[in-house]
Write a protein that holds these residues in place. Structure first.
Motif, PDB file in Angstrom:
ATOM      1  N   SER A 334      32.806 -26.851  -1.039  1.00  0.00           N
ATOM      2  CA  SER A 334      33.381 -25.658  -1.660  1.00  0.00           C
ATOM      3  C   SER A 334      32.910 -24.361  -0.992  1.00  0.00           C
ATOM      4  O   SER A 334      33.674 -23.406  -0.875  1.00  0.00           O
ATOM      5  CB  SER A 334      33.036 -25.624  -3.155  1.00  0.00           C
ATOM      6  N   LYS A 335      31.652 -24.308  -0.528  1.00  0.00           N
ATOM      7  CA  LYS A 335      31.169 -23.068   0.083  1.00  0.00           C
ATOM      8  C   LYS A 335      31.838 -22.819   1.430  1.00  0.00           C
ATOM      9  O   LYS A 335      31.882 -21.683   1.893  1.00  0.00           O
ATOM     10  CB  LYS A 335      29.645 -23.090   0.217  1.00  0.00           C
ATOM     11  N   PHE A 336      32.358 -23.894   2.058  1.00  0.00           N
ATOM     12  CA  PHE A 336      33.145 -23.716   3.276  1.00  0.00           C
ATOM     13  C   PHE A 336      34.579 -23.329   2.924  1.00  0.00           C
ATOM     14  O   PHE A 336      35.120 -22.357   3.450  1.00  0.00           O
ATOM     15  CB  PHE A 336      33.147 -25.006   4.114  1.00  0.00           C
ATOM     16  N   VAL A 337      35.189 -24.106   2.043  1.00  0.00           N
ATOM     17  CA  VAL A 337      36.583 -23.868   1.672  1.00  0.00           C
ATOM     18  C   VAL A 337      36.785 -22.436   1.178  1.00  0.00           C
ATOM     19  O   VAL A 337      37.805 -21.800   1.480  1.00  0.00           O
ATOM     20  CB  VAL A 337      37.021 -24.869   0.587  1.00  0.00           C
ATOM     21  N   ASN A 338      35.817 -21.919   0.450  1.00  0.00           N
ATOM     22  CA  ASN A 338      35.979 -20.612  -0.175  1.00  0.00           C
ATOM     23  C   ASN A 338      35.489 -19.449   0.674  1.00  0.00           C
ATOM     24  O   ASN A 338      35.529 -18.294   0.236  1.00  0.00           O
ATOM     25  CB  ASN A 338      35.288 -20.609  -1.537  1.00  0.00           C
ATOM     26  N   THR A 339      35.016 -19.727   1.901  1.00  0.00           N
ATOM     27  CA  THR A 339      34.720 -18.664   2.864  1.00  0.00           C
ATOM     28  C   THR A 339      35.674 -18.813   4.047  1.00  0.00           C
ATOM     29  O   THR A 339      35.279 -18.753   5.201  1.00  0.00           O
ATOM     30  CB  THR A 339      33.254 -18.709   3.337  1.00  0.00           C
ATOM     31  N   ARG A 340      36.923 -18.997   3.745  1.00  0.00           N
ATOM     32  CA  ARG A 340      37.954 -19.303   4.734  1.00  0.00           C
ATOM     33  C   ARG A 340      38.588 -18.064   5.353  1.00  0.00           C
ATOM     34  O   ARG A 340      39.379 -18.176   6.286  1.00  0.00           O
ATOM     35  CB  ARG A 340      39.050 -20.140   4.086  1.00  0.00           C
ATOM     36  N   PHE A 341      38.295 -16.884   4.831  1.00  0.00           N
ATOM     37  CA  PHE A 341      38.930 -15.692   5.372  1.00  0.00           C
ATOM     38  C   PHE A 341      38.042 -14.467   5.211  1.00  0.00           C
ATOM     39  O   PHE A 341      37.137 -14.416   4.373  1.00  0.00           O
ATOM     40  CB  PHE A 341      40.287 -15.394   4.723  1.00  0.00           C
ATOM     41  N   ALA A 342      38.330 -13.469   6.060  1.00  0.00           N
ATOM     42  CA  ALA A 342      37.644 -12.187   5.986  1.00  0.00           C
ATOM     43  C   ALA A 342      38.262 -11.349   4.869  1.00  0.00           C
ATOM     44  O   ALA A 342      39.328 -11.665   4.343  1.00  0.00           O
ATOM     45  CB  ALA A 342      37.754 -11.456   7.322  1.00  0.00           C
ATOM     46  N   GLY A 343      37.579 -10.269   4.527  1.00  0.00           N
ATOM     47  CA  GLY A 343      38.092  -9.363   3.505  1.00  0.00           C
ATOM     48  C   GLY A 343      36.996  -8.910   2.566  1.00  0.00           C
ATOM     49  O   GLY A 343      35.805  -9.019   2.864  1.00  0.00           O
ATOM     50  N   TRP A 344      37.393  -8.410   1.413  1.00  0.00           N
ATOM     51  CA  TRP A 344      36.437  -7.960   0.401  1.00  0.00           C
ATOM     52  C   TRP A 344      35.931  -9.159  -0.399  1.00  0.00           C
ATOM     53  O   TRP A 344      36.723  -9.900  -0.984  1.00  0.00           O
ATOM     54  CB  TRP A 344      37.096  -6.970  -0.558  1.00  0.00           C
TER      55      TRP A 344
END
Length: 477
Positions: A334-344
């Motif tokens: 989950s910590k990988f899946v949920n850091t899948r994109f840049a942004g706020w």
């Protein structure tokens, strides 16, 4: 500055300045919500004052009311980029429809906002699922109150990810968002307000790696340098206060939540911790401080809610996270899946109301330590605009200035006004110079005609009448 009635080609401003300047000035004649520039300056966004009023949850400005259906046949449609408001009771289900193509990643989140003084159970949950026409879950996530079983905003999200190696949820057509609330009989029966968002992420022009990095820095960095600085948090995702790397101090009241946002670019890692200051008095509260990190689409990345409090200072640190990478989405963790994109990335800090009962109802000292490690990497080659899945120079500036989303938007608008003002001033100066030259030339012609008239009789009178000196701006202005 009120310019609404003077804008347009036929208005005074439209006749005096260049079209580009008119566009800039007229664009800010009314700000979002219909307020004029001077009216909006003192108006709070979303019905609440930004910068941490400590009050109720501030729903997004321009939020649209919607009522989810009980069946897919009656499900109302969600539009990408829009924010909706609904409500859900215990044991209920709300269904919405998405119309998706066969190339775009799609995300839907729901933020549940129970009443601050309501009763919840640690197993009470909000679940969000995204399903295809056959009822298959493309993805599903839930949010629970856990050991910190007190009312506060919680959020969950679901997504449809395009994957060349998958045969599910890849077709174009209707999809369905299912939002469910599970509550114990001992929990308060009142409905939870819902804030629902739908976002799209463009596909890549060329497929890249599909494996998350196996090695990355997992050791927490040293405390940020520079000493503490004050910055008041917001009350929601909408008015969350911008933060950069550093040590930040705030005050938080029992039963309240503070929201902050940090821009995290591609290839960067975010480390965050929250310290609750000491207080006089005797007592003990288990799970006193709840700290949760959310990604740009309100998906939970990491959380900590097991910090107990006995009046001595306590610290809650989120687990180290991998660098933000596009290929993280293809991992099972989950910590990988949920850091899948840049942004706020959003940080919510909530203080258990029992702290007020044990140690007094008052604001308590709160310290946040933020580290953003790594040099920003190149963005993936999106086949379209990245939208919210990017970090811009304007985002970095907003974070440095501690601005919320609405404050940053207003600041950008006022910069446009300033630029337009400079442009308008330049045009007016050039116009006055032209006016002066025309006046001088007209005066010279008049003087010449007068001199000629001394020897020409009535010819001077005729010349003077047909070529008068102008003592005002040209009629075309």
């Amino acid at each position: 500055m009120r310019v609404k009635r003077r804008c347009g080609k036929g208005g005074r401003i439209g006749r005096m300045v260049a079209p580009a300047v008119v566009t800039a000035l007229c664009a800010v004649a009314t700000l979002p919500g219909g307020a004029s520039a001077d009216e909006a300056t003192g108006a709070g966004a979303g019905g609440a004052t930004g910068g941490g009023s400590g009050g109720a949850y501030a729903f997004a400005d321009g939020i649209k009311p919607i009522t989810g259906a009980a069946t897919t046949s009656d499900a109302p449609r969600l539009d990408a980029g829009a924010v909706y408001r609904d409500a859900i009771t215990g044991g209920a289900k709300r269904i919405y429809r998405l119309d998706l193509d066969a190339k775009t990643n799609a995300y839907v989140s729901a933020v549940a906002v129970p009443e601050a003084d309501s009763t919840v159970d640690r197993s009470d949950s909000l679940k969000v699922s995204l399903q295809d026409r056959n009822g298959f879950n493309c993805s599903a996530n839930d949010a629970r109150f856990g050991s910190a079983d007190f009312a506060r905003p919680v959020a969950a999200y679901a997504h449809r990810t395009m994957n060349r190696d998958s045969s599910f949820c890849q077709d174009a057509g209707p999809y369905y968002v299912v939002v469910e609330r599970d509550s114990k009989a001992t929990s308060s029966p009142e409905a939870w307000d819902l804030e629902i968002r739908h976002e799209l992420e463009p596909k890549l022009k060329t497929e890249g790696p599909t494996a998350a990095p196996e090695e990355w820095a997992s050791a927490s960095p040293p405390a940020p340098a520079g000493g503490p600085r004050e910055r008041a948090g917001g009350t929601s995702f909408f008015d969350a206060t911008g933060l950069t790397e550093g040590e930040w101090t705030d005050r938080i009241e029992p039963g309240r939540s503070r929201f902050y946002r940090v821009p995290v670019n591609w290839g960067q890692q975010l480390f965050a911790s929250a310290d609750l200051g000491s207080s006089s008095g005797n007592g003990f509260v288990g799970s006193a401080l709840a700290v949760t990190l959310f990604n740009p689409v309100q998906g939970v990345v990491s959380s900590s809610d097991s910090v107990s409090y006995d009046g001595k200072q306590k610290s809650a640190a989120l687990e180290p996270l991998p660098p933000v990478k596009y290929e993280n989405r293809f991992d099972s963790g989950s910590k990988f899946v949920n850091t899948r994109f840049a942004g706020w990335y959003y940080l919510r800090v909530s203080l258990n109301p029992e702290v007020g009962e044990e140690f007094g109802r008052k604001p308590y000292g709160l310290t946040l330590r933020i580290n953003v490690e790594g040099t920003p990497a190149a963005a993936p080659a999106y086949d379209g605009q990245a939208g919210i899945f990017a970090v811009t120079e304007a985002d970095q500036e907003a974070a440095a200035n501690g601005q919320s989303g609405p404050e940053a938007a207003k600041s950008g608008t006022m910069r446009l006004v300033a630029a337009a003002g400079i442009g308008a001033g330049s045009v007016l100066v050039l116009g006055l110079v032209a006016w002066t030259l025309l006046a001088r030339r007209s005066a010279a012609r008049a003087a010449s005609a007068t001199g000629a008239g001394a020897g020409a009789g009535t010819g001077a009178a005729a010349a003077t009448e047909t070529g008068p000196t102008r003592y005002g701006p040209p009629a075309a202005w």
